[in-house]
Write an enzyme that holds these catalytic residues in place. Structure first.
Site, short mmCIF file in Angstrom:
data_model
loop_
_atom_site.label_atom_id
_atom_site.label_comp_id
_atom_site.label_asym_id
_atom_site.label_seq_id
_atom_site.Cartn_x
_atom_site.Cartn_y
_atom_site.Cartn_z
N LEU A 180 0.86 -1.20 0.00
CA LEU A 180 0.00 0.00 0.00
C LEU A 180 0.88 1.23 0.00
O LEU A 180 1.76 1.34 0.86
CB LEU A 180 -0.75 0.07 1.34
N HIS A 181 0.68 2.13 -0.93
CA HIS A 181 1.42 3.39 -0.82
C HIS A 181 0.75 4.56 -1.53
O HIS A 181 1.19 5.69 -1.40
CB HIS A 181 2.84 3.24 -1.35
N ARG A 182 -0.32 4.30 -2.31
CA ARG A 182 -0.93 5.39 -3.08
C ARG A 182 -1.48 6.47 -2.15
O ARG A 182 -2.15 6.13 -1.16
CB ARG A 182 -2.12 4.88 -3.89
N ARG B 183 6.62 5.82 2.91
CA ARG B 183 5.53 6.81 2.96
C ARG B 183 4.37 6.30 3.83
O ARG B 183 3.79 7.04 4.63
CB ARG B 183 5.06 7.00 1.51
N ASP C 175 -1.95 -1.74 -4.16
CA ASP C 175 -2.33 -0.60 -4.99
C ASP C 175 -1.21 -0.25 -5.95
O ASP C 175 -1.20 0.81 -6.55
CB ASP C 175 -2.75 0.61 -4.12
#
Ligand code: UD1
Length: 399
Positions: A237-239, A272, A315
């Protein structure tokens, strides 16, 4: 956010004392900046430098990603040569990061007078370097052109659309990309369907991939992930659309917690995402012996991990493609994809952030094996060679 790294071979403030390598006239400057670029550039450099008819290339690294786990591990595992030029821009807001890459790339282009600038993918470094080259009338070559999510809220979509508009040669990975480009007015003769360089790297590295057992050894409760009947699920997950909005991020993590009750979850956490979890105080949701939060993994570890997984939830753009090739069902935690071939032909299902749908697909995977797909056309490990062939025909016409 401040720029983390300022020192550069090409710092704008210090152009009189540049520590510049000798220019190599007639070269193609290849640009990388962030993690997904590294897998794409590796086969291109390898193919270009190989005989017969090698193409002279120089590698520029903007430094968008710089952590050892996000950067160094990929260079060594993928045997990418050390960059000839490093811009060391680091992290910042989109505007500052893009502007800083442009400021630092311009003197490089002036010094090198390249025949062309080759950019890959859709990160901020891609559009920044393409824009510098285009303004100097240097042809831009875009690898992985034409992908569209039709979601302009995604920073990558803006980067893709703009890069394609100023590119001279556009290399595509799937048929829909040509249609998108034609609709946007790109001339058919500029577009070449060559396959997928990301998959060149996957094919090249599959045998050396590091088994999940090795990556997970030493993790508390690792036998649960490896020995259990259900297998394990890999999560990434990073969006911004998933991790920036507190309520959205919390809801996704709650769903992950529920998924983990049926299948243990291995989660290599992007910096992030780790920062956002800490800022928002959400780490507690994932505290469970059925969820392993890891540092970001190297390419060979990640490849081993996804190949051995029962399910991937992500994602990421690249993982949608990689799971299709290794035949593992993928749940994409986005409302759309710019890679429709992974849905039409591959193992990918788009679910957005819908909890009920995520759980339903997960149960389908556990009970019936989930979606089965096939490898899309030209995802055969030879995309970079096709690009080289086309460039060898094209270069004499432009210079
Ligand atoms: C970038 C790309 C995205 C790609 C992703 C893969 C853009 C707009 N986005 O997103 O398309 O899918 O890379 O990772 O170019 N950070 C570190 N160490 C690093 C790099 C980043 O700690 O080596 C942290 C910093 O806090 C930084 C944040 O991650 O501010 C975001 O990094 P950034 O490069 O801006 O975007 P990504 O989210 O990595």
């Amino acid at each position: 956010m401040a720029i983390l790294r300022q020192r550069s071979f090409y710092t704008v403030m210090n152009t009189s004392t540049l520590d510049m390598p000798e220019p190599s006239p007639g070269t193609i400057l290849c640009v990388v900046g962030a993690r997904p670029n590294f897998m794409k550039i590796a086969p291109i450099i390898r193919a270009f430098r190989a005989g017969p008819e090698p193409i002279d290339v120089r590698l520029v690294h903007t430094g968008q990603h710089y952590d050892a786990e996000m950067n160094d591990a990929f260079f060594s595992q993928l045997q990418i040569p050390r960059p000839d030029i490093e811009l060391e821009v680091g992290s910042a807001s989109h505007a500052v990061q893009t502007a800083e890459v442009m400021k630092r790339f311009e003197p490089v282009v002036d010094a090198e007078s390249p025949r062309a600038v080759l950019v890959v993918g859709d990160v901020n470094s891609t559009i920044a370097c393409a824009l510098v080259a285009a303004k100097k009338n240097i042809p831009v070559i875009h690898v992985e052109a034409g992908l569209r999510s039709f979601d302009r809220a995604m920073p990558e979509e803006v980067n893709r659309v703009l890069t394609d508009q100023i590119s001279t040669l556009l290399f595509t990975t799937e048929p829909a990309a040509r249609q998108n480009l034609l609709r946007e007015g790109v001339d058919d003769g500029q577009i070449h369907f060559v396959g997928n360089v990301m998959i060149d790297t996957l094919q090249h590295c599959l045998e050396q991939s590091i088994p999940a057992a090795e990556t997970l050894a030493g993790q508390p409760g690792c036998e649960l992930f490896l020995g259990g009947e259900s297998g394990y699920c890999v999560l990434t997950l990073h969006r911004p659309s998933n991790v920036d909005e507190p309520e959205v991020f919390r809801s996704i993590l709650d769903t992950v917690r529920t998924v983990s009750e049926s299948i243990p979850v291995v989660f290599p956490v992007h910096p992030r995402t780790r920062n956002r979890m800490a800022e928002l105080g959400l780490q507690g949701i994932l505290e469970s012996d059925r969820i392993a939060c890891l540092q970001p993994l190297g390419y060979l570890e990640m490849l081993g991990l996804i190949s051995g997984a029962r399910l991937v939830m992500t994602d990421s753009g690249g993982l949608q493609e990689e799971t299709t090739v290794v035949g593992v069902p993928c749940i994409t935690l986005r409302e759309n994809t710019e890679r429709p071939v992974t849905v039409d032909q591959g193992t990918n299902t788009i679910v957005g952030q819908d909890r009920a749908q995520i759980i339903a697909v997960m149960h389908d995977v556990l009970q019936n094996g989930g979606k089965r797909g096939r490898v899309p056309e030209l995802w055969d490990g030879k995309a970079a060679e096709r690009i080289k062939q086309i460039l060898n025909d094209w270069l004499p016409q432009v210079n």
